[in-house]
Design an enzyme around this catalytic site. Structure first.
Site, PDB file in Angstrom:
ATOM      1  N   GLU A  32      55.913  75.678  42.362  1.00 45.76           N
ATOM      2  CA  GLU A  32      56.053  76.827  43.275  1.00 45.76           C
ATOM      3  C   GLU A  32      55.186  76.613  44.514  1.00 45.76           C
ATOM      4  O   GLU A  32      54.020  76.250  44.411  1.00 45.76           O
ATOM      5  CB  GLU A  32      55.653  78.108  42.522  1.00 45.76           C
ATOM      6  CG  GLU A  32      55.375  79.331  43.392  1.00 45.76           C
ATOM      7  CD  GLU A  32      56.540  79.767  44.274  1.00 45.76           C
ATOM      8  OE1 GLU A  32      57.686  79.865  43.791  1.00 45.76           O
ATOM      9  OE2 GLU A  32      56.296  80.014  45.476  1.00 45.76           O
ATOM     10  N   ARG A  74      59.678  94.560  42.126  1.00 43.65           N
ATOM     11  CA  ARG A  74      59.763  93.117  41.903  1.00 43.65           C
ATOM     12  C   ARG A  74      58.497  92.491  41.343  1.00 43.65           C
ATOM     13  O   ARG A  74      58.547  91.708  40.413  1.00 43.65           O
ATOM     14  CB  ARG A  74      59.988  92.404  43.233  1.00 43.65           C
ATOM     15  CG  ARG A  74      61.366  92.329  43.656  1.00 43.65           C
ATOM     16  CD  ARG A  74      61.313  92.045  45.138  1.00 43.65           C
ATOM     17  NE  ARG A  74      62.644  92.140  45.649  1.00 43.65           N
ATOM     18  CZ  ARG A  74      63.499  91.129  45.616  1.00 43.65           C
ATOM     19  NH1 ARG A  74      63.142  89.968  45.159  1.00 43.65           N
ATOM     20  NH2 ARG A  74      64.699  91.291  46.052  1.00 43.65           N
ATOM     21  N   ARG A 107      63.092  99.228  55.683  1.00 38.78           N
ATOM     22  CA  ARG A 107      62.695  99.622  54.341  1.00 38.78           C
ATOM     23  C   ARG A 107      61.550 100.624  54.406  1.00 38.78           C
ATOM     24  O   ARG A 107      60.630 100.465  55.212  1.00 38.78           O
ATOM     25  CB  ARG A 107      62.224  98.378  53.600  1.00 38.78           C
ATOM     26  CG  ARG A 107      62.537  98.323  52.153  1.00 38.78           C
ATOM     27  CD  ARG A 107      62.554  96.873  51.695  1.00 38.78           C
ATOM     28  NE  ARG A 107      61.334  96.150  52.053  1.00 38.78           N
ATOM     29  CZ  ARG A 107      60.179  96.326  51.463  1.00 38.78           C
ATOM     30  NH1 ARG A 107      60.042  97.191  50.494  1.00 38.78           N
ATOM     31  NH2 ARG A 107      59.133  95.613  51.834  1.00 38.78           N
ATOM     32  N   ASP A 124      69.628  82.110  44.559  1.00 38.16           N
ATOM     33  CA  ASP A 124      69.886  82.213  45.995  1.00 38.16           C
ATOM     34  C   ASP A 124      70.060  80.854  46.677  1.00 38.16           C
ATOM     35  O   ASP A 124      70.735  80.769  47.696  1.00 38.16           O
ATOM     36  CB  ASP A 124      68.749  82.972  46.689  1.00 38.16           C
ATOM     37  CG  ASP A 124      68.923  84.489  46.603  1.00 38.16           C
ATOM     38  OD1 ASP A 124      69.744  84.942  45.793  1.00 38.16           O
ATOM     39  OD2 ASP A 124      68.231  85.201  47.358  1.00 38.16           O
ATOM     40  N   ALA A 158      69.984  89.247  42.386  1.00 37.32           N
ATOM     41  CA  ALA A 158      69.044  88.854  41.338  1.00 37.32           C
ATOM     42  C   ALA A 158      69.777  88.773  39.994  1.00 37.32           C
ATOM     43  O   ALA A 158      69.502  87.885  39.177  1.00 37.32           O
ATOM     44  CB  ALA A 158      67.885  89.844  41.263  1.00 37.32           C
TER      45      ALA A 158
HETATM   46  C1  LIG Z   1      65.180  92.895  50.830  1.00 33.01           C
HETATM   47  C2  LIG Z   1      66.025  92.395  49.691  1.00 33.01           C
HETATM   48  C3  LIG Z   1      66.517  93.307  48.767  1.00 33.01           C
HETATM   49  C4  LIG Z   1      67.268  92.852  47.665  1.00 33.01           C
HETATM   50  N1  LIG Z   1      67.686  93.769  46.758  1.00 33.01           N
HETATM   51  C5  LIG Z   1      68.345  93.349  45.652  1.00 33.01           C
HETATM   52  C6  LIG Z   1      68.760  94.266  44.646  1.00 33.01           C
HETATM   53  O1  LIG Z   1      68.563  95.471  44.755  1.00 33.01           O
HETATM   54  N2  LIG Z   1      69.394  93.765  43.539  1.00 33.01           N
HETATM   55  C7  LIG Z   1      69.614  92.424  43.381  1.00 33.01           C
HETATM   56  O2  LIG Z   1      70.170  92.024  42.344  1.00 33.01           O
HETATM   57  N3  LIG Z   1      69.250  91.542  44.315  1.00 33.01           N
HETATM   58  C8  LIG Z   1      68.617  91.964  45.447  1.00 33.01           C
HETATM   59  N4  LIG Z   1      68.241  91.054  46.382  1.00 33.01           N
HETATM   60  C9  LIG Z   1      68.510  89.633  46.155  1.00 33.01           C
HETATM   61  C10 LIG Z   1      67.458  89.028  45.223  1.00 33.01           C
HETATM   62  O3  LIG Z   1      66.186  89.263  45.742  1.00 33.01           O
HETATM   63  C11 LIG Z   1      67.664  87.530  45.097  1.00 33.01           C
HETATM   64  O4  LIG Z   1      69.007  87.276  44.759  1.00 33.01           O
HETATM   65  C12 LIG Z   1      66.762  86.926  44.022  1.00 33.01           C
HETATM   66  O5  LIG Z   1      65.420  87.202  44.294  1.00 33.01           O
HETATM   67  C13 LIG Z   1      67.006  85.427  43.971  1.00 33.01           C
HETATM   68  O6  LIG Z   1      66.067  84.802  43.185  1.00 33.01           O
HETATM   69  P1  LIG Z   1      65.751  83.266  43.365  1.00 33.01           P
HETATM   70  O7  LIG Z   1      64.758  82.989  42.321  1.00 33.01           O
HETATM   71  O8  LIG Z   1      67.008  82.497  43.432  1.00 33.01           O
HETATM   72  O9  LIG Z   1      65.112  83.114  44.825  1.00 33.01           O
HETATM   73  P2  LIG Z   1      63.757  83.720  45.402  1.00 33.01           P
HETATM   74  O10 LIG Z   1      63.434  85.009  44.753  1.00 33.01           O
HETATM   75  O11 LIG Z   1      63.904  83.680  46.881  1.00 33.01           O
HETATM   76  O12 LIG Z   1      62.625  82.700  44.956  1.00 33.01           O
HETATM   77  C14 LIG Z   1      62.474  81.429  45.549  1.00 33.01           C
HETATM   78  C15 LIG Z   1      61.107  80.871  45.200  1.00 33.01           C
HETATM   79  O13 LIG Z   1      61.042  79.516  45.622  1.00 33.01           O
HETATM   80  C16 LIG Z   1      59.837  79.282  46.275  1.00 33.01           C
HETATM   81  N5  LIG Z   1      60.046  78.192  47.227  1.00 33.01           N
HETATM   82  C17 LIG Z   1      60.744  78.219  48.390  1.00 33.01           C
HETATM   83  N6  LIG Z   1      60.733  77.023  48.976  1.00 33.01           N
HETATM   84  C18 LIG Z   1      60.018  76.194  48.171  1.00 33.01           C
HETATM   85  C19 LIG Z   1      59.655  74.818  48.241  1.00 33.01           C
HETATM   86  N7  LIG Z   1      60.030  74.047  49.281  1.00 33.01           N
HETATM   87  N8  LIG Z   1      58.919  74.290  47.234  1.00 33.01           N
HETATM   88  C20 LIG Z   1      58.540  75.054  46.170  1.00 33.01           C
HETATM   89  N9  LIG Z   1      58.854  76.366  46.061  1.00 33.01           N
HETATM   90  C21 LIG Z   1      59.586  76.925  47.053  1.00 33.01           C
HETATM   91  C22 LIG Z   1      59.504  80.607  46.944  1.00 33.01           C
HETATM   92  O14 LIG Z   1      58.116  80.703  47.236  1.00 33.01           O
HETATM   93  C23 LIG Z   1      59.965  81.598  45.886  1.00 33.01           C
HETATM   94  O15 LIG Z   1      58.961  81.886  44.950  1.00 33.01           O
HETATM   95  C24 LIG Z   1      67.551  91.484  47.519  1.00 33.01           C
HETATM   96  C25 LIG Z   1      67.083  90.583  48.482  1.00 33.01           C
HETATM   97  C26 LIG Z   1      66.340  91.027  49.563  1.00 33.01           C
HETATM   98  C27 LIG Z   1      65.843  90.033  50.595  1.00 33.01           C
END
Ligand SMILES: Cc1cc2nc3c(=O)[nH]c(=O)nc-3n(C[C@H](O)[C@H](O)[C@H](O)COP(=O)(O)OP(=O)(O)OC[C@H]3O[C@@H](n4cnc5c(N)ncnc54)[C@H](O)[C@@H]3O)c2cc1C
Ligand SMILES: *[C@@H]1O[C@H](CO)[C@@H](O)[C@H](O)[C@H]1NC(C)=O
Ligand SMILES: *[C@@H]1O[C@H](CO)[C@@H](O)[C@H](O)[C@H]1NC(C)=O
Length: 434
Positions: free
Chosen positions: A42, A135, A216, A328, A341
């Site tokens: 991370e 979150r 927000r 994502d 999410a």
């Molecule tokens: C404002 C907002 C509101 C939302 N509301 C909802 C909701 O109500 N319901 C819902 O289902 N979804 C919601 N979403 C979408 C949801 O947040 C995402 O789909 C979910 O968090 C995706 O999870 P993830 O683990 O794929 O990515 P992320 O949560 O983006 O996690 C990515 C991780 O990778 C790390 N990272 C990035 N680059 C690197 C690198 N080069 N090397 C190592 N680590 C790295 C980051 O630090 C982070 O910890 C919302 C999104 C936003 C922006």
């Protein structure tokens, strides 16, 4: 590395997870349970989810339970269940965000319909159709489920090497601090700006601005109840109107009411960053003609930035060789369906089980291929539906416009499709494909 919790014998291959967000941690929990040696890298200095609300529907609750019932328990510990007894099957109640323009005398705040679903009660989990969590709290609960030493922080991925067969055929990850790590395969859970995806597609697949941005606000519960009344403040609402919508729902066990105001103004996003500073005046100007009481609350308690909605629609495979994308990084969507999410949780369930069902390094690519075959169609459809749901709520969707009965049937159908997914059947299909 031995099987961490002794659930299954350790596999003779290892998985490196890039990114310890909700998706990366869910995958790690699933893999550990399946006896797959795994490690998370991370970029941040610690688990640091933003302090925003996130909402989960019945499909997400089901995915958590399937990965590990302990995940569902952790979720329930921080989920907010403050809805009135007659609203427990309600996702959100659609309301007029501005006075009606079609002569029916409806005023802003008036009810259009309750979007309901009985599915969550049938699951027997004690959850509700829509559960909101903070979150950061949820991430803390998930972090408790992985053994110490599973995560390395301050490891920001900058490059990937695919090692030749003579070097063991694995993957080497290079980090910004000059260090590196190897594993049999890597899963990029590094979010919408994924470096893993950049490597996989030579930076050719990039997020697109959807034309929307959001403000927000976190409003103290007491004040929201005084001003809006308990029914409105403590149950989830979605206010629609021309060029925008506003969502409100309780988080933090009802202590705060999360409010999000979304705007589509027909302009491009002119900022370098996806998050830009905002002022009270911006909100008042963008929401001219909207529900004045709500706009006033949002402008008073806004978190002082607006964020642009970007998403990722594409048709490329979610893997190549020993490199795979999840969450994502593969299929970021707008927040308009509240499904992003949840899709990451579903991905984690399917991928951890497929990797748990193989016994040798040679099968890794087949597992990724099977994962891609079931997950890509569904998750890309969610990205498209989420875009369209936003347009429908903003009265700019062709064929729907401001026809509220069409809006209702369109929105109802989209959500039901997201919620009613048989994940076990999906896994069985992927296994047949392997
Ligand atoms: C404002 C907002 C509101 C939302 N509301 C909802 C909701 O109500 N319901 C819902 O289902 N979804 C919601 N979403 C979408 C949801 O947040 C995402 O789909 C979910 O968090 C995706 O999870 P993830 O683990 O794929 O990515 P992320 O949560 O983006 O996690 C990515 C991780 O990778 C790390 N990272 C990035 N680059 C690197 C690198 N080069 N090397 C190592 N680590 C790295 C980051 O630090 C982070 O910890 C919302 C999104 C936003 C922006
Ligand atoms: C919401 O529910 C929690 C229990 O889950 C309770 O402690 C809290 O007081 C409730 N809040 C409101 C505003 O009713
Ligand atoms: C992997 O090994 C387990 C336990 O020996 C076995 O049940 C399973 O069928 C094997 N999977 C494959 C794909 O061969």
């Amino acid at each position: 590395m031995d099987s961490v919790n002794g659930v299954k014998p350790a596999k003779p291959f290892s998985i490196a997870i890039v990114g310890g967000g909700l998706g990366g941690i869910a995958l790690a929990i699933g893999l550990i349970k399946q006896g797959v040696p795994t490690h998370i890298y991370e970029a941040a200095a610690g688990f640091g989810e933003i302090g925003a609300g996130v909402i989960f529907g019945p499909n997400s609750a089901r995915a958590l339970n399937l990965i590990d019932p302990a995940m569902l328990d952790g979720f329930k510990r921080c989920a907010t269940f403050n809805e009135s007894a007659d609203r427990i099957h309600t996702w959100l109640s659609w309301r007029y965000g501005m006075d009606s323009r079609d002569g029916n005398g409806k005023k802003c705040g008036d009810l259009i319909w309750h979007l309901e679903d009985e599915e969550s009660a049938k699951l027997g989990y004690g959850t509700r159709t829509r559960c909101g969590v903070h979150r950061a709290r949820f991430l803390d609960e998930l972090a408790k489920l992985i053994p110490d030493g599973t995560v390395s922080f301050r490891k920001s991925l900058v490059d990937i090497d695919e090692l030749s067969e003579s070097k063991g055929g694995g993957i080497r990850l290079h980090f910004a601090d000059g260090s590196s790590a190897t594993a049999s395969a890597v899963v990029g859970c590094d979010g919408i700006k994924s470096k893993t995806r950049g490597y996989l597609f030579n930076n050719k697949i990039n997020p697109e601005y959807t034309g929307e941005y959001g403000y927000r606000a976190l409003v103290p519960e007491k004040l929201a109840r005084e001003i809006l009344g308990d029914d409105i403040a403590l149950n989830g609402q979605l206010y629609v109107g021309y060029g925008g919508f506003i969502i409100t729902y309780p988080v933090e066990h009802g202590k705060l009411i999360n409010m999000v105001g979304v705007v589509r103004n027909g302009q491009l996003w002119n900022h370098e960053q996806w998050i830009a500073p905002s002022t009270k005046e911006d909100i008042v100007k963008d929401f001219e003609g909207w529900h004045p009481v709500l706009v006033d609350l949002i402008s008073k308690f806004e978190v002082r930035d607006k964020w642009a909605f970007f998403d990722l629609i594409h048709s490329e495979k979610y893997y190549r060789g020993r490199i795979c994308l999840m969450g994502d990084s593969a299929h970021a969507s707008t927040a308009n369906l509240g499904a992003g999410a949840g899709m990451a949780m579903e991905d984690a369930f399917i991928l951890s089980n497929l990797l748990g069902s193989i016994n040798d390094t040679e099968s890794l690519e087949r597992a990724f291929k099977a994962y891609d075959s079931v997950r890509r169609p569904r998750t890309q459809k969610v990205v498209r539906l989420s875009r369209l749901a936003g347009m429908a709520n903003e009265f700019v969707a062709p064929k729907i416009w401001d026809d509220l009965s069409k809006l209702q049937s369109d929105i109802d159908a989209r959500y039901r499709w997201v919620w009613r997914e048989d994940l076990e059947a999906q896994l069985a299909e992927a296994k047949r494909y392997m």
